[in-house]
Design an enzyme around this catalytic site. Sequence first.
Site, PDB file in Angstrom:
ATOM      1  NE  ARG A  53     -51.007 -29.782 -36.707  1.00 33.94           N
ATOM      2  CZ  ARG A  53     -52.285 -29.426 -36.560  1.00 33.94           C
ATOM      3  NH1 ARG A  53     -52.576 -28.223 -36.176  1.00 33.94           N
ATOM      4  NH2 ARG A  53     -53.260 -30.291 -36.766  1.00 33.94           N
ATOM      5  CB  THR A  54     -47.579 -32.951 -41.805  1.00 35.44           C
ATOM      6  OG1 THR A  54     -47.690 -33.172 -40.404  1.00 35.44           O
ATOM      7  CG2 THR A  54     -46.312 -33.596 -42.313  1.00 35.44           C
ATOM      8  CE  LYS A  82     -60.901 -42.437 -62.930  1.00 37.15           C
ATOM      9  NZ  LYS A  82     -60.130 -41.952 -64.069  1.00 37.15           N
ATOM     10  NE  ARG A 103     -49.619 -37.410 -41.992  1.00 33.25           N
ATOM     11  CZ  ARG A 103     -49.878 -36.506 -41.046  1.00 33.25           C
ATOM     12  NH1 ARG A 103     -51.122 -36.152 -40.794  1.00 33.25           N
ATOM     13  NH2 ARG A 103     -48.894 -35.953 -40.372  1.00 33.25           N
ATOM     14  CG  HIS A 131     -45.013 -37.532 -37.972  1.00 28.40           C
ATOM     15  ND1 HIS A 131     -44.459 -36.847 -39.038  1.00 28.40           N
ATOM     16  CD2 HIS A 131     -46.187 -36.884 -37.693  1.00 28.40           C
ATOM     17  CE1 HIS A 131     -45.253 -35.839 -39.370  1.00 28.40           C
ATOM     18  NE2 HIS A 131     -46.311 -35.851 -38.572  1.00 28.40           N
TER      19      HIS A 131
END
Length: 303
Positions: A53-54, A82, A103, A131
């Site tokens: 969703r986000t 890497k 996020r 959030h």
Amino acid sequence: MKVGDFISVRDLEKNDIDFLLDKAEATEKKMAEGCSELDGKVVATLFFEPSTRTRLSFQTAAQRLGAKVIDFGSTSGTSMVKGETFTDTIKIVDGYADLLVIRHSVEGAARYAAKVAEHPVINAGDGGNQHPTQMMLDLYTIRKLKKKIDGLNVCLVGDLKYGRVMRSLMYGLAMYKANVTLISPKGLEMDVEAVKEVKQKFNAEIIETNEMNLRDADVLYVCRIQKERFTDVYEAERVQKEFRVTKEQIDGCKKDMVILHPLPKIDEIDLAIDKSPHAKYFEQAKNGVPVRMAIISELLKKK
Ligand code: CP
């Protein structure tokens, strides 16, 4: 609005939230018309943790505003495999994009990225901490459905220990003088300091219990057990099996009670509830687009 980034509900005044909710409402009304406000801008969505969703609603929001979106998909496709650091990754993307949506599983990662980046940073969830854009769409949904937030009886139910959504939302609801009841399985109570903070700051009445009494609730807000944040996965699965909102539990509730959930939901809501008129969580998720459009637009307007 005074902030240049969007990291925590603690950075916001109630006026800022009101302003953004109004802006999101106006945005939603004319969303179908399309918009070129951010023509030429680039928004980067950097998700170091899974999301449906986000991530997608931010990408939809940016594109509906006329911006282009860059995204590295999963971190396994980046030079971090890497050994490139988070700091260098942020610096590089900051050189490509006008706004970064991040996020990360580490609490404080978005705040740190905002210090590294010159462009605005939006926190799309940092560990069990915050959030804030989810909180915005939650308040938007409550205001839209109930025509107010202040004075409502809101039960926050579920994993309150690791649920970042619940922490942000408790703060936002307390700002609006909603009556908040925290209901969690034993051991997954809300952080004591977080509760103390909102009680002191907003003179808020916060009730804490392990009993599922929903009789007076205007809003029932459920979140899943955040299994990925448990050190003992078997313990998470045990609680997940025991913790469930059932059809029987909501039968005696107010007729106009609404049930919200940030999603994804696993087993914590009886499937039969999806069909009940109380269930508004799919509509809630849809509100993520106009709310995130309002936030992106406001942050890029400042630059
Ligand atoms: N509500 C929410 O944050 O959902 P996602 O994890 O799918 O983004």
